[in-house]
Each structure stands twice: as C-alpha cells, then as structure tokens.
Design an enzyme around this catalytic site. Sequence first.
Site, PDB file in Angstrom:
ATOM      1  CG  ASP A 111      98.577  46.376  44.119  1.00 22.87           C
ATOM      2  OD1 ASP A 111      98.872  45.748  45.142  1.00 22.87           O
ATOM      3  OD2 ASP A 111      97.418  46.564  43.741  1.00 22.87           O
ATOM      4  CG  PHE A 154      91.372  27.651  56.279  1.00 19.72           C
ATOM      5  CD1 PHE A 154      91.987  26.799  55.374  1.00 19.72           C
ATOM      6  CD2 PHE A 154      91.925  28.897  56.502  1.00 19.72           C
ATOM      7  CE1 PHE A 154      93.140  27.188  54.734  1.00 19.72           C
ATOM      8  CE2 PHE A 154      93.084  29.286  55.872  1.00 19.72           C
ATOM      9  CZ  PHE A 154      93.679  28.418  54.972  1.00 19.72           C
ATOM     10  NE  ARG A 208      95.363  32.192  44.114  1.00 20.57           N
ATOM     11  CZ  ARG A 208      94.936  32.976  45.091  1.00 20.57           C
ATOM     12  NH1 ARG A 208      94.027  32.552  45.927  1.00 20.57           N
ATOM     13  NH2 ARG A 208      95.402  34.195  45.206  1.00 20.57           N
TER      14      ARG A 208
END
Lengths: 1189, 340
Positions: free
Chosen positions: A380, A525, A582
């Site tokens: 995961d 967004f 990111r």
Amino acid sequence: LLCLRANDSTFNLSFRYANNAIKTSKYNIFTFLPLNLFEQFKRLANAYFLFLLILQLIPQISSLSWITTGFALIVVLSITAVKDAIDDINRHKCDGQVNNRKVDVLMDGQLKNKKWMNVQVGNIVKLENNEFVTADLLLLSSSEPLNLVYVETAELDGETNLKVKQALTVTGELGDNIEALAAFNGEVRCEPPNNRLDKFKGTLTLNGERYALNNDKVLLRGCTLRNTEWCFGLVIFGGPDTKLMQNSGKSIFKRTSIDHLTNILVLCIFGFLASMCSILTIGNAIWETNEGSVFTMFLPREPGIDAPLSSFLIFWSYVIVLNTVIPSSLYVSVEFIRLGNSFFIDWDRKMYYPKNDTPAQARTTTLSEELGQIKYIFSDKTGTLTQNIMTFNKCSINGKAYRDLYDFSGQRVEITERTERVDFSWNNLADPKFSFHDHSLVEMVRSGNPETQEFFRLLSLCHTVMPEEKKEGELNYQAQSPDEGALVTAARNFGFVFLSRTPETITVVEMGKQVIYELLAILDFNNMRKRMSVIVRSPEGKLTLYCKGADTMIFERLHPSCNKLMEVTTNHLNEYAGDGLRTLALAYKDLNEDYMIDWKQRHHEASVAMEGREEKLDELYEEIEKDMMLLGATAVEDKLQDGVPETIEQLAKADIKIWVLTGDKQETAENIGYSCNMLREEMKDVFVVSANTAEGVKEELHEPKIITNNKSGHVLCHIFRNARRKMCPEAAEEPTVIKSRVGLFWLKKTETVQDEKVDGDYGLIINGHSLAFALEKNLRLELLRTACMCQTVICCRVTPLQKAQVVQLVKKYKQAVTLAIGDGANDVSMIKVAHIGVGISGQEGMQAVLSSDYSFAQFRYLQRLLLVHGRWSYIRMCKFLGYFFYKNFTFTLVQFWYAFFCGFSAQTVYEDWFITFYNMVYTALPVLGMCLFDQDVNDRWSLYHPQLYAPGQKNQYFNKKAFVSYLIHGCYCSLIIFFIPWASMNDAVRNDGKDIVSHPSFAFLLQTCLLIVVHTQLSLDTYYWTAVNHSFVWLSTIGYFAISVTMYSNGMFYVFPSSFPLFGAARNTLNQPNVWLTIFLTFLLCILPVVAFRFIFIQLCPTINDKVRYKMRTEELTAPAPRRLLRRRSTRSGYAFSHSQGYGDLVTSRKFLIKRPLKMTALFTQTDSSIFQNQPQHYRTIAEEPQSP
Amino acid sequence: MVKQESESANRPDNTAFTQQRLPAWQPILSAGIVIPGFVLIGLAFIGIGVALLVTSRSIQVLELDYTGDSNGSPCSSCSQSDIANCKCSLNFTLTTLFQGPVFFYYGLSNYFQNYRRYGASKDDNQLYGDLSSFTSPSSSCSPYNYDSSKKPIVPCGSIANSMFNDTFTLTRTVSGTTNNVTLDGKGIAWWTDYNIKYRNPSVTPLKNAFNGTVKPINWAKPAYELDASDRSNNGFVNQDFLVWMRRAALPNFRKLYRRIDASGDYQKGLPAGNYTIDITYNYPVRAFNGAKKIVFSNVSWMGGSNEFLGIAYLVIGSLCVVMSVVMLIVYAKFKFPDEE
C-alpha cells in the site's frame, strides 16, 4: 423475517433469540478431553499412529512393543492438548471479560446495571460516551440535537473517522424519559442475522404506524460511542447474532509451500514404506517355503498359521517396524521450530519502534519459513510507504532557491533531525510543529522583500482551507488536501497567517498586522485545469489574481517578461522533481477594476447558464488566467517513512518484485514511485496505462475514437502488446504457460507464466479503471506478462477488491510466494489473500493488523523480516526437514537390511527402548538446537548481501531433488551402519574368548554407531555453534551412553526383570577394543565422504552462501555506511496535488460556514453532499469509484 | 508524556539470546583443515590397519566341520540316522604348538536364532527363578509352554527347547597312548547372565522346584540334572544353557563350548601332535541345510581373528590419502576462498 417487541420479554423469548453472551471458546472442563482428542485424531498423522498402535496390540503382528508408538503419540498429543488448552483458557478469559462488561438496562421501569451477557433481545439499554456498543441496537434517542449519535467503527471496519447515526424522530422524542421508554412497545421486523455491515432492512411498527429502518438507525456491536453524552437503543441482535460476531468467521488457514511439499513427501514415504514392506513380505514368503518349513523342528509354526498367512502378517509387522521412516514427531517439531522463529521476530529490538512503543509481532506462528521465499511484495502507499504527512520542504522565490543548506566549502549539507531549525518565536501565531532549516528565507521575508512577501501572501490566500479555533489562540486548519495544509501552514509560520474566512472575505495576519481581503472569485481546481486561482481585493483596493498549479499549466500562461525567471525556476523544479517532491508553480496578476467588473458579470451569467456551464466557465477562467507573473514554486514532500528507498533498493537487490497498489491519484502515486526510487529517471521507459477517460486512451493510441467499455479491453491489449514489443522485441505473442500438476496425488493443476528476459529497466503505471478491464479473463495474462517484464509496477486508484485480485493473479499464474503489506482497512483483502500479510501497527486503525500474519510499525522493518528472519527461518526449516528425513531413513533402513539376515521375521535390530527414545530423546534436542539457532551468516551480512535471499525464492534448499538426495544419503549410511558391524562382528569373539555376536550386543553396537553418525552429521550441518548447541549435542551423546548403562544396569534389572532385554550389553561390549574399532570405522565411513563431497563441491561451484561465509571469516564487517541515493535532475514535471474539484464552491457557499460543533471531521465523511463524493483520495474510503469521464 | 515509565514497556529485552547474537563458533570446511585432516586420518588408518592385520594373522584358528553331509566324512552315518547319542570322532593333527589360551567353540550355520518368534519364545521371569512362572509359563513360550498333558514346561519356549546337545571330548595321542585333554567349562557365559539375569529358584534341593513341571520336549535330562559332575552348574545357571540362551544376532554363529585347561602339558596351549574329538552326535541340522563345526581359536587384545577390520582400515586409510591428493589438486586448481 425476524420479529421482536420492545420491553416484552415473554413475546421475545418465544422466538428463542440468542442472548447477548458470546462464546468463542471451544471446550469446557468436561468436554475438553474427548473433543480435543477427537479433533487431534482427525489429523491424518495422528490417526495413522493410532492405527499403528492398534496393530501393535495384536500379538501375532506386534513386532515391537506398543510403547514405541504409544510414547511418541502420547507426547505429541499432550503437547498439542496443552497448547489447545492454553488457547482455550485465553478465549474463556476474553469471553468472560466481554460478557461481564456492565451496561445500564431498562427493566421494570428503571435502569439497572447489568452484565452484557444478561442483556436480552428486546431490552432497552442506555449507552454513555466512549462506551462500547453492547449489541446490535436500534437507536431510539440521543442527547445530541436531531437525535444524532457519533460512533467510531475502528473495530468493525478499521476506519477511524467518526460516523453519524440518526434515530427516527418518533423514537427520538422519547429522549431520556425513563417512563416513556419503559412504555415503548414498538415492534421491529427485520432481516435475519447476517454479516453485511453496510446493510440493514427492517420496519418499526409503533402505534399502528410503520417506519422504515435502515443502516443509519442501527448501532453495531464493536462500535464505540463518541462525542455523544448518552443514547438509548433497543437490542435487535444479541451475542452470536450480531454482525460483528457473524463477521468473525473462520479466517483462512494459511499453509506454507513447505507444508504442502512435506505432505506430498510424507505420502511418497508411505509409498516407499509400502514397497519396502512388500519386498520383505515376498522375502518372507520365500524364506518360509525354503527355510522356515524345514526349520520347524526348532521353531514350529503357530497353529493355524501357514506360510502365506504368516507372510501376510509379516507385512503388517514390518509396517510397524519400519514406521519410523515417518516420524510422529515431525509435525510437532516443525511447529516448535516455527514457534521459536516467531518468538525471535517478536523479540527483535531492531524491529521495535520506540516512538510508539511497538515491537514487531508474529501473529501467525506457522508461516515463518515462507518469509524466506517471498518473490512479490504488494505494498500500500499511504501510511505504509509514506507517513501520510506533507511538509513544506523547499521553495524557489523569484529565481532563488531556499532550503538546501551549504557549508562553508560549498558542499550540500545533509539535513537531519539535529540540523538547526529556523526560529519562529518572533511569530506568536506560528505552528510549533513546523520546521524549516534555511534561515535566509526568514531574513528575506522579515526584511520585507516584496516578492517573498507576495509569495507567502499567495499561499495564505489561494486555497480552500477552513480555519478552526478550538481554543482561544489555538489555530487549526481543516485542509481537505494535505498539500494545501502544508502550504498554508508554511505561510503561517513565515508571517502570513490565514486567520478566518467568510464567503466574501479572507482575514490574514500579515507580519503581525491584520488585513482583510475581499474574496471576489475562486477559480476552482479540477483535473484538467490542474490549477486554482483566487481573485481578491486588498484593503487598499488593489485587485489581484493569485494562481497556483502545475508548472506545465502555469508556464503556458505567463507574461513574456517572465521568460528568464521561468528558466531559472524550471531548473529548480527539475531538481525538486528529481528529489521526488510534489511541486506547484505560483503566479499572480494584477487586474484592473473595469475589466474585473465586466468579467464578474460574465462569470455570473456563465455560472447560472443552463447549458454548457462548465465549458463557459472554463473559457472565462482561461481568459483571465493569462499573462500572469511568475512568483516561484513550492516543493512539498510527501514524507516517506524512514528508510523506505533504502529498503526498496535492498529488496530489489534480493530479486523481490515490489508492486505498489494504492487508492491515490496517478500523479501522487507516480511521485512516490520516484521519491522512493522505484521509478528512476534512468529507466528506459515508464508505461502509463490510464484508460479512465476515453481521451486518455485516445491520446495514448493516437486513435481518434471514442472508446466504449467493451473496446477499451481491446485497447488495453494493444497497449500491453506495444509495451512488450518495446521491452523485448523477440517476445512471443502468446505467453509461455507451463502447465503442471502438483499437490496431494497430483490433483491440482497449475499454470505458470514464465518470466521473460528484458534488457533495461521499465516501469508500469496502471490505474484502477484500466485494471478493471485488464483483470478480466482474456486480458489478465497480458497484464501479468507486461507487468512482470517491468521492474516497477504501480497501480493507482484501485479498490480493495482489485488489490486482492492483483495478488490473486500473481499467486495463481506465477506460482510465487507473495507478501502484502498495508495499514488500512482497504488493505485487508489483499493481506488475507497473499501468502503472507503484513500489517503496519502502531497506527489508529487496527483492521489491517488484526488480519495480518506479521505486524510491525515501520515499512523499513520489512527488509529485516525478510532478509534476516525470513532467510534464517527458511534455512533452518530446510535443514531441519533434510536432517530429520535423513536421520529417520538411516535409522529405519538398517532394519530393512537386517531383515535379510533374520529370515524376514520382523525382528527389530534395535531394542524397543531405543526405538522409543530415538526421536523423542536421543536426537530431539540437538536438531532443535540447530534449527532454532543456526545462522549461516549473521544479520549484518545478510543485509549486506541481499543476494543471499535468492535460494529461498528458488526453493533450492528443500525440494524433491533434495529429498531424494537425503534418501540416498540415508540409504548409504544405513548400509554402512549395518554391514560394517556385520562384517567385522561375523565371527568375532571377545578378548576373553566369550561370545560377542549375541543379538543384544549387536543391537547395542548398531545403535551406538547410528547415534554417533547422526550426531556427527548434525554437527557438520550446524554452521553456528552456540553454547546451547554444544551442550545439546554433547548432552545427547553422553546421555545416550548414560541412559544405556543405567537401563542395562543390575539395579534396573532387579526392578524390572523382563523390561530391558539388552541387560548387560553395554558393559560387555564397550570394554572391547574391536567394538570401538568397528564404531570408529563405521563413523568415519559415513562422515568422510560427506566432508570430501562438500569440500570439493565448494571448490568447484561455490554458492553465494559459501562465498559470504568465507568473506565473513576474513573481514570483520563494519556496519555499511549509509548509502545516499543519488538523485538526478529530472525533466519530468513534479506536479502532484491531492486536491479535488468542488471545494471552491464549498467555501463560498454559505451553508458550510455556519459554525459547527467540533465534530467536523465526522460530518465530512458522513454527509451525502458533493463534498463526500469529492473526498480526496487522501482520506481513504473503502469503496473508491473510478472517476467517470 | 505522562506515561514516561511505561513508554517503552514493550521494548524487547536486549539479551544475546533474544537478539540472536549468542557468541558462537562458526567452523568452515576450509582446505587448511580438510586436506591435512584426510592425510592424518588416512595415515592413522593405515597404521591401525597394519597393526590389526598383523595381530589377526598371529591368531591361530582351526575349524573342523562335522555335519557329515558328504558320505565318507566321519559323522555322515550319524547325521543320517536318528539314533540318540550317536558317536563319531574327528581326527586332526597339529604340526606346531597351538598357542594358549585355546578356546573350543561349536559353530552352527543357517540357524536362525534371530528369528523374531524364536527369540521371543522364552519366559524371563521363569528364568529369573520366579516360581509362579514355573506353574504357568508365559504364553510367549507357546507352543512349548505346556506339554500334551497340560503340564508346564520348565524352562519353556523354543530357545530352551532347541538347546544344543552335542557333546565333545578331546583326546591327544602321544606315542600310542591316548590322553584326555581337560576341558574347562567354568565361566564361559557372560558374568551378567550367570550372576544376575538367570537365577535358580531358592529351593533346596533344586529338584523340588521343578515338581509338577516337565522338561523341554527335546531335552534328555531335566534342567536340574544338566551337569551331573557339578551340582552348582545346574538349573538355569548351567553354563552351556546360558551360552545357548544368549541368542545369536546372525544366522551363522559360533558359541563357546569349553576352554582348554591350561595345566600340565597344555600350559602353553595345545602342543603339536595328533588329536581326536569324540562327538556325541544328537543335534540335527541337515534338515534345514545347516552345518555344524568345531573351532579352536586363541585370542589377542582385539579378540579373535578378524581379517576384515584390518583390511578395511587399510583400504579406508589408503582411500583417505588418495582423496586428500584429489582434494589438493582440486583446491590448487580452483583455490576457492582466495579467488574473488
């Protein structure tokens, strides 16, 4: 249909519903013995030994005293019985604890404190805050407005967020009025007990009216009441009928591949035994006709038994004599070794996580050797690879990069926990948890640098975060995506504190000064735009558009004057992307008032348009978001758990394939792939299969065609083919599938897809929607082939079921050992399906841990679990099985050879006591010692050379071939052990002229030879001689002589005259030089060939183990220096944002700004409003729908 | 941070045992040990082998078959008749001194004393002097527990019943006169058998203990009259009986019959000369292709003659040396631990 009436016990009793007592225990004092014995004899091995025991009680057949089998059987049975008893006592205790919990029950018009087990269906119970729900209840009333109740369902489904239940208004009116509740006589009709947690159907009939009941009105046992002062509920299902208990069905019993192999081998041995007995039976028949019939003058036949019958009986007699090829203690010893290895896992301090005081735990003790054979790991992402914490890590403002630290010589400094942090004490609103290391940025912002200030102003304005002030001065942000939370928190610490918002305003404290901005619009967004903007008016009246988003999107919309800055920023962004961060690019634009009025007008029109609203809005957004000025870029780190990249690298070196299965978005998953080094820049190609939208597939295939579901399967097939052709041009179109039969009696058919060789590294990213098609029957082999050719496979946006399906696919067609690791309830399915399930413990949800086989707190412990414990366990188990079979073959085959010299009469060559003690006493401890402590190389070297793991994956140490070699080795040794003494003792006499070749002394001689040989063989196999091993081996050898001398002593003979037939044998033989010379000869003849063979084998083709063992001897390993993973600059976009559409409307819509109680999180997951649908993947939910186009 | 002390309550103990760091010796099959080891073992074996062979060669053994299979052999007439106490005699000549102490064995071949039912066919309690087992022998003795008139047989069972009953006398002919060579039958059984395992019931006279019982079917005399010359050598502690009861492990075996009494002329053993063995031939073996023989042998420190051990040691020793050379060559060629 089930029917019950509140407060009417006589009515309810007539249905004989289960009361609320639960019973998970199996036995009580009286039923324990018979039931447990029955259970145990259901096992084939035990039943077989019982059968032998019965055979031995038949005097015509009995060639051995019943004690030989009886003793072993009793020991084995009692060990198991004791273990079962302890388990059951624990269950009794557990049951008792739960059953004796107290709860207030409404009885005879008043509340009485009663034990849980005495609660009946139809009772009304009162629950208070933080109490466990007693049984499955129909919620009647609660202390909260609107009859709401908040419950936590962690124990049920592992989700830690609160859920809301709401009572019917009609029952809610009852409140806590005891009289009214006591008089409540509603009748419930509902479905019978079942295990569906998410469904409930029923009706409540009250005063002639019927009300529908659904899952929302039911509190399930296993939940905990939260944030609710009290509530009343009507018991619908009690005890075993509750959904919790209905769900705690049998867990799948996992067995290891070694188990399966052993079972097959035991069957082979049965065959071997039968054939040996048949040969001896034939031999006996021949002997009886040729010799026995003429020897009758000294040995008359028993009445009624002629030669054929005698041979028939001999068959069974030899079954008894030779039964020791299948040792009864095999299974017990195997369990014991696994238990020991499990304890070592529990005890390992290097897998203990001090931060939350969590040791590793082997929850299943029967799988330990399988840990050494793992070929595929399914992991995961969130909570397993990552910590689920986002931190503002780096930024680039106006072309200057912050955060990287350089020392005086210009070297980049590694940032650790000890690195000095920036002091934010000047800002009394700063978040103390936030840390940053580059002091220059603070200096810049405090010195009033306009770009820097604008940068943080943007961060504090352009977002959809909700502020929350729990206590005075304690500011909390409710961010719907953790990235945003990190950015806003960063702005807060650098002096731009987002304080509050209304639909029209945003209040910010800028460098200690409160400023209120007017919020004119939020340009929300979405996944296509990949950016969001706000338009605000400052108190001075300046209109500004602030925009943040993907660099690719922003850079297209910049003012040409920014070109130079863009270049610099791009460089920074590439660096960040290379680090796996990111990234978001930030830009602003000053607007003029007139244009804004006009735009606002058009915006309003568009937003109320009936047709094509989205397109129109998009157009408007596009129009205003252009010619922006670049401010800089942010880099947020999705914090990996410690040591994840290193662990993955280690596991990859051990040739373990890691697949990441995550519910996250593609970009974030991809990003993590890069940051934990699974995807690398130098990979030849990374295939992305994301057919979730028709456009996506179109783009991929350059086929302007709208793809329907049916066709997208076709398309996928193409994608896979193309990918494969690229990776390996000469690969065949059809997969090479090897079909074979395995299992007991070769009944199970298997198909194995062969591995294919690929030059270079490739990666594959596939999303849930594509996966759904790819997992279908016609495509799954295509998927598997392509995926297995890739180094790295990442599946994103997958549902729990798909996770399980992927694991199943690999399990089925690769015939490889799989391991699934995860932390949340959505990983449970794959944890259960995989050969080994690992749960990340120490976090809030326990569901994954509860269904796992092993649990620990950090992903990085996986390498130790596999490369150290798994490898050791596997080696130990293989050594054990090999040695165990060897020692019993040697032991038993001697009897086979002797048969040819005793007229095939089933005369045992050993004494009965020796047969009894051989496995249980004389050889038990040394082999256990070896198999508990042995390590070929120590843990540090195991981790240093992950390649050592490969033999386990290939099943090299114990397989059918190895088994045959043990058989042959046993055969050889038994030949030596029988024939050397036979030849040397044939006409021998003692040195005082008396006889020596009597049966007892011959038996004693063979026993001694055998024992010395098997102990020496064990010593050769032992690589790691601890004091325990030494004492076990020496004690067992000395013990054998001591026991022999004692058993054959005068004293013992006086007490039991006929029990010890070897009386006197020890002292009459052990003082003879020729006996010792024979023992010595036998011993060396058995051992020297093994030594020579091994030596030459090591010389000719040394295994990796041999090499490392020699290396370990010559160099003392100092702990390997922590390797820094080399990062390169990346040319891909590091953009990833776990944000989703819809929040812009939300924060501007009035309804969500009403001050709500502090249970906001609960509402977030409970409501059916759009906010729930758009739940970011970050808050994982069980059912993840693929996004529709 | 309230629960400071329970913070690390779950931390596993840091002991060498739990952390699997027990100090250990980790031997390796390295060339430095294996090759010299083989050489040493080989040389030692060759040495032992030579010593054993020399010793074994120095032992004198004389075997005389008297089954009487072939016509013309001394006992052929006896072997073909069923007459009890059939007499026959064997002559042999010693050209040199047969070094003493000399042991006199009888040997049987193809005789399965190790057959399971045969071996089980006795009653240990009876042989231990338990009188209750006299009246009711164990069923393991069947069919030799009761005779046809239901009287208990003592000693019961096949082993006792099949006791070897040929007797031998040895005479030496010196210049025409025939002298008896004294044979010593004392202490030919194991000490443990004579003193502990077998025991007569404590009844005097011994005969009374056997009241109501019958002798084994094949026996000529009851157990208490086995040795008329020595009253203490009767019952279950009769030396010949004890020797017989110690069941052989293999179908070809020899059992000690007598020792040559080392007195007078025979102090140094059997001197050269002509000897005659007078055999009372009772024991039938030809029915099952068995053979009977007489063996004279002397012993050394390592027991009786044993060519096998010496040869085996020599062969294994040489093989070890050869092996060590082979390993040396292999090692020289590959040099495993050094090459990397």
